[in-house]
Design a protein around this motif. Structure first.
Motif, PDB file in Angstrom:
ATOM      1  N   VAL A 106      72.396  66.767  51.446  1.00 13.27           N
ATOM      2  CA  VAL A 106      71.253  67.693  51.550  1.00 13.27           C
ATOM      3  C   VAL A 106      71.323  68.820  50.522  1.00 13.27           C
ATOM      4  O   VAL A 106      70.304  69.441  50.207  1.00 13.27           O
ATOM      5  CB  VAL A 106      71.124  68.280  52.974  1.00 13.27           C
ATOM      6  CG1 VAL A 106      70.966  67.172  53.994  1.00 13.27           C
ATOM      7  CG2 VAL A 106      72.302  69.175  53.325  1.00 13.27           C
ATOM      8  N   ASN A 107      72.518  69.083  49.981  1.00  9.98           N
ATOM      9  CA  ASN A 107      72.671  70.174  49.016  1.00  9.98           C
ATOM     10  C   ASN A 107      72.434  69.750  47.573  1.00  9.98           C
ATOM     11  O   ASN A 107      72.429  70.594  46.674  1.00  9.98           O
ATOM     12  CB  ASN A 107      74.079  70.788  49.116  1.00  9.98           C
ATOM     13  CG  ASN A 107      74.261  71.610  50.375  1.00  9.98           C
ATOM     14  OD1 ASN A 107      73.292  72.025  51.007  1.00  9.98           O
ATOM     15  ND2 ASN A 107      75.509  71.854  50.744  1.00  9.98           N
ATOM     16  N   ASN A 108      72.219  68.444  47.342  1.00 13.21           N
ATOM     17  CA  ASN A 108      72.123  67.972  45.959  1.00 13.21           C
ATOM     18  C   ASN A 108      70.912  67.074  45.693  1.00 13.21           C
ATOM     19  O   ASN A 108      71.049  65.993  45.101  1.00 13.21           O
ATOM     20  CB  ASN A 108      73.408  67.227  45.576  1.00 13.21           C
ATOM     21  CG  ASN A 108      74.612  68.131  45.507  1.00 13.21           C
ATOM     22  OD1 ASN A 108      74.834  68.796  44.496  1.00 13.21           O
ATOM     23  ND2 ASN A 108      75.382  68.159  46.575  1.00 13.21           N
ATOM     24  N   PRO A 109      69.705  67.504  46.077  1.00 11.80           N
ATOM     25  CA  PRO A 109      68.534  66.688  45.730  1.00 11.80           C
ATOM     26  C   PRO A 109      68.263  66.760  44.233  1.00 11.80           C
ATOM     27  O   PRO A 109      68.693  67.706  43.559  1.00 11.80           O
ATOM     28  CB  PRO A 109      67.403  67.350  46.523  1.00 11.80           C
ATOM     29  CG  PRO A 109      67.820  68.788  46.599  1.00 11.80           C
ATOM     30  CD  PRO A 109      69.323  68.753  46.757  1.00 11.80           C
ATOM     31  N   GLY A 110      67.543  65.772  43.729  1.00 12.26           N
ATOM     32  CA  GLY A 110      67.182  65.828  42.319  1.00 12.26           C
ATOM     33  C   GLY A 110      66.248  66.985  42.024  1.00 12.26           C
ATOM     34  O   GLY A 110      66.362  67.653  40.997  1.00 12.26           O
ATOM     35  N   SER A 146      82.253  70.055  45.354  1.00 11.25           N
ATOM     36  CA  SER A 146      80.850  69.676  45.211  1.00 11.25           C
ATOM     37  C   SER A 146      79.965  70.911  45.031  1.00 11.25           C
ATOM     38  O   SER A 146      79.023  70.891  44.232  1.00 11.25           O
ATOM     39  CB  SER A 146      80.390  68.882  46.431  1.00 11.25           C
ATOM     40  OG  SER A 146      80.351  69.669  47.598  1.00 11.25           O
ATOM     41  N   SER A 147      80.266  71.984  45.755  1.00  8.96           N
ATOM     42  CA  SER A 147      79.487  73.221  45.630  1.00  8.96           C
ATOM     43  C   SER A 147      79.694  73.868  44.266  1.00  8.96           C
ATOM     44  O   SER A 147      78.749  74.357  43.640  1.00  8.96           O
ATOM     45  CB  SER A 147      79.878  74.214  46.743  1.00  8.96           C
ATOM     46  OG  SER A 147      79.631  73.680  48.015  1.00  8.96           O
ATOM     47  N   PHE A 148      80.943  73.853  43.802  1.00  8.54           N
ATOM     48  CA  PHE A 148      81.270  74.456  42.507  1.00  8.54           C
ATOM     49  C   PHE A 148      80.578  73.707  41.371  1.00  8.54           C
ATOM     50  O   PHE A 148      79.946  74.316  40.491  1.00  8.54           O
ATOM     51  CB  PHE A 148      82.787  74.446  42.307  1.00  8.54           C
ATOM     52  CG  PHE A 148      83.236  75.034  41.005  1.00  8.54           C
ATOM     53  CD1 PHE A 148      83.389  76.401  40.863  1.00  8.54           C
ATOM     54  CD2 PHE A 148      83.499  74.221  39.909  1.00  8.54           C
ATOM     55  CE1 PHE A 148      83.796  76.958  39.654  1.00  8.54           C
ATOM     56  CE2 PHE A 148      83.899  74.761  38.698  1.00  8.54           C
ATOM     57  CZ  PHE A 148      84.052  76.136  38.575  1.00  8.54           C
ATOM     58  N   ALA A 177      70.488  62.333  44.954  1.00  4.40           N
ATOM     59  CA  ALA A 177      71.417  62.899  45.930  1.00  4.40           C
ATOM     60  C   ALA A 177      72.405  61.844  46.418  1.00  4.40           C
ATOM     61  O   ALA A 177      73.598  62.122  46.594  1.00  4.40           O
ATOM     62  CB  ALA A 177      70.638  63.482  47.104  1.00  4.40           C
ATOM     63  N   LEU A 178      71.931  60.622  46.613  1.00  4.73           N
ATOM     64  CA  LEU A 178      72.812  59.536  47.056  1.00  4.73           C
ATOM     65  C   LEU A 178      73.841  59.187  45.979  1.00  4.73           C
ATOM     66  O   LEU A 178      74.989  58.839  46.293  1.00  4.73           O
ATOM     67  CB  LEU A 178      71.979  58.300  47.399  1.00  4.73           C
ATOM     68  CG  LEU A 178      71.167  58.382  48.700  1.00  4.73           C
ATOM     69  CD1 LEU A 178      70.201  57.215  48.808  1.00  4.73           C
ATOM     70  CD2 LEU A 178      72.096  58.426  49.914  1.00  4.73           C
ATOM     71  N   THR A 179      73.444  59.291  44.710  1.00  4.55           N
ATOM     72  CA  THR A 179      74.384  59.048  43.612  1.00  4.55           C
ATOM     73  C   THR A 179      75.489  60.093  43.602  1.00  4.55           C
ATOM     74  O   THR A 179      76.676  59.783  43.419  1.00  4.55           O
ATOM     75  CB  THR A 179      73.647  59.054  42.256  1.00  4.55           C
ATOM     76  OG1 THR A 179      72.631  58.058  42.269  1.00  4.55           O
ATOM     77  CG2 THR A 179      74.603  58.781  41.105  1.00  4.55           C
ATOM     78  N   VAL A 180      75.090  61.349  43.794  1.00  7.27           N
ATOM     79  CA  VAL A 180      76.080  62.433  43.879  1.00  7.27           C
ATOM     80  C   VAL A 180      77.024  62.180  45.046  1.00  7.27           C
ATOM     81  O   VAL A 180      78.257  62.324  44.923  1.00  7.27           O
ATOM     82  CB  VAL A 180      75.371  63.789  44.041  1.00  7.27           C
ATOM     83  CG1 VAL A 180      76.401  64.897  44.285  1.00  7.27           C
ATOM     84  CG2 VAL A 180      74.543  64.115  42.801  1.00  7.27           C
ATOM     85  N   LEU A 181      76.461  61.798  46.188  1.00  7.06           N
ATOM     86  CA  LEU A 181      77.283  61.512  47.365  1.00  7.06           C
ATOM     87  C   LEU A 181      78.249  60.362  47.091  1.00  7.06           C
ATOM     88  O   LEU A 181      79.435  60.440  47.458  1.00  7.06           O
ATOM     89  CB  LEU A 181      76.383  61.169  48.556  1.00  7.06           C
ATOM     90  CG  LEU A 181      77.099  60.711  49.834  1.00  7.06           C
ATOM     91  CD1 LEU A 181      78.074  61.776  50.319  1.00  7.06           C
ATOM     92  CD2 LEU A 181      76.086  60.362  50.913  1.00  7.06           C
TER      93      LEU A 181
END
Length: 363
Positions: free
Chosen positions: A21-25, A298-300, A340-344
């Protein structure tokens, strides 16, 4: 006692959901369930942070079982709390370009890791000093008092209190008065001072479930988990009728409802992983064993991607998104989700590599 696999799975699943949820395109094209409620209300995304707080409580119950108060125990609790708070403050303060740190006059002080650190400290101290009955009484007193304060007690300026996002909301009023320019938004902070107090109860709820998980009779354990989860949900949704469910305020109804859903998740995952010995969530176990490290990283990286410029129009994040999914998929929400799924997937893979190499970041 033996390690409970379901708790590692649940912890990892929660961190994975945080990353998703924190990394949408693109924040302007996100499916509604992956966004927080604007103020009152509850979305699946609103469950994630209270789930993690709840798991912290379960972990306290298991880690400090039969521990007696001592200087050494207090020292360890304090050091871990300060580490969590420090990591969170660093995330807010650091910027990946000169002068490398936000101005101390405006840097945000509250945050997710800061709240975890504070709640962990207070709840751990309570757990090793008070009986279960006393902890139940403390929980009830906090929830009822918080409701009365936000709904009944007039503010110092004479205005009647409100649950809405207005200056005469007690939580917002205290945050603005005490933290000033150090908030997420000019008028409030979702991890603010006053709303951290009922968050302690979310952690205590996890402790109560942790005590249930120590029961050796699995049928009795599952029955109690079912009773706890349904009771929390029923009480929470009833309380919602006069003290609205609200994550930003961390209302008493929010505490109960999210604790009910968390207990239900524990029940389901425990049944699958620890009773039926299924391995559906093994990948999340790897994340759960490095939960704080993966979340911090991930946040950094996410913050750095937004702040490092590729050119005058684009930063690293927008460059990666625009030249991948955004140019391939016509549906904006779907393209944003795929990113976001790629980041995950990247962080799930990293967690697996760390696990295989026996690298665990302890805080």
């Amino acid at each position: 006692m033996n390690r409970i696999q379901s708790i590692d799975v649940f912890r990892g699943l929660t961190v994975a959901a945080m990353i998703l949820v924190n990394n949408p395109g693109d924040w302007s094209t996100v499916y509604q369930p992956l966004l927080h409620a604007e103020w009152h209300g509850l979305t699946p995304t609103d469950l994630i942070f209270p789930f993690f707080i709840f798991i912290v409580g379960v972990s306290i119950s298991l880690a400090y079982n039969n521990k007696k108060p001592s200087k050494e125990i207090y020292r360890k609790i304090l050091i871990r709390s300060l580490k969590l708070f420090g990591l969170g403050l660093f995330l807010n303060w650091f910027i990946p370009n000169y002068p490398f740190f936000e101005s101390y006059t405006t840097v945000r002080i509250p945050g997710v890791l800061q709240r975890i650190g504070i709640v962990f400290f207070i709840t751990s101290i309570l757990y090793i000093n008070f009986s279960k009955k006393a902890l139940v009484i403390i929980s009830v007193l906090i929830l009822v008092t918080y409701n009365l304060l936000l709904g009944v007690v007039p503010l110092p300026n004479g205005l009647l209190p409100s649950f809405d996002r207005v200056p005469n909301n007690w939580a917002n009023y205290i945050d603005v008065k005490l933290l000033g320019n150090h908030l997420w938004k000019p008028d409030y902070d979702p991890e603010g001072i006053l709303s951290t107090i009922p968050t302690i109860v979310s952690c205590l709820m996890g402790i109560f479930i942790g005590e249930v998980l120590k029961i050796h009779n699995k049928q009795k354990l599952l029955k109690l988990l079912c009773i706890y989860s349904l009771s929390f949900l029923a009480l929470g949704y009833i309380w919602n009728s006069f003290f609205p469910i609200n994550k930003s305020l961390w209302t008493s109804s929010f505490v109960l409802v999210t604790s009910g859903w968390a207990s239900l998740f524990v029940l389901i995952i425990y049944y699958l992983c620890d009773v039926k010995q299924k391995s559906y969530g093994t990948i999340f176990t790897y994340v759960g064993m490095n939960a704080i490290g993966i979340y911090f990283l991930s946040s950094f990286i996410s913050k750095a991607f937004y702040l490092v410029k590729i050119n005058e129009q684009e930063n690293v994040h927008s460059f990666l998104y625009n030249y991948s999914y955004n140019n391939i998929i016509d549906n904006g929400n779907l393209a944003s989700l795929c990113y976001a799924l790629t980041v995950l997937f990247f962080y799930l893979s990293l967690s697996y590599i760390l696990f295989k190499r026996k690298i665990f970041f302890k805080v």
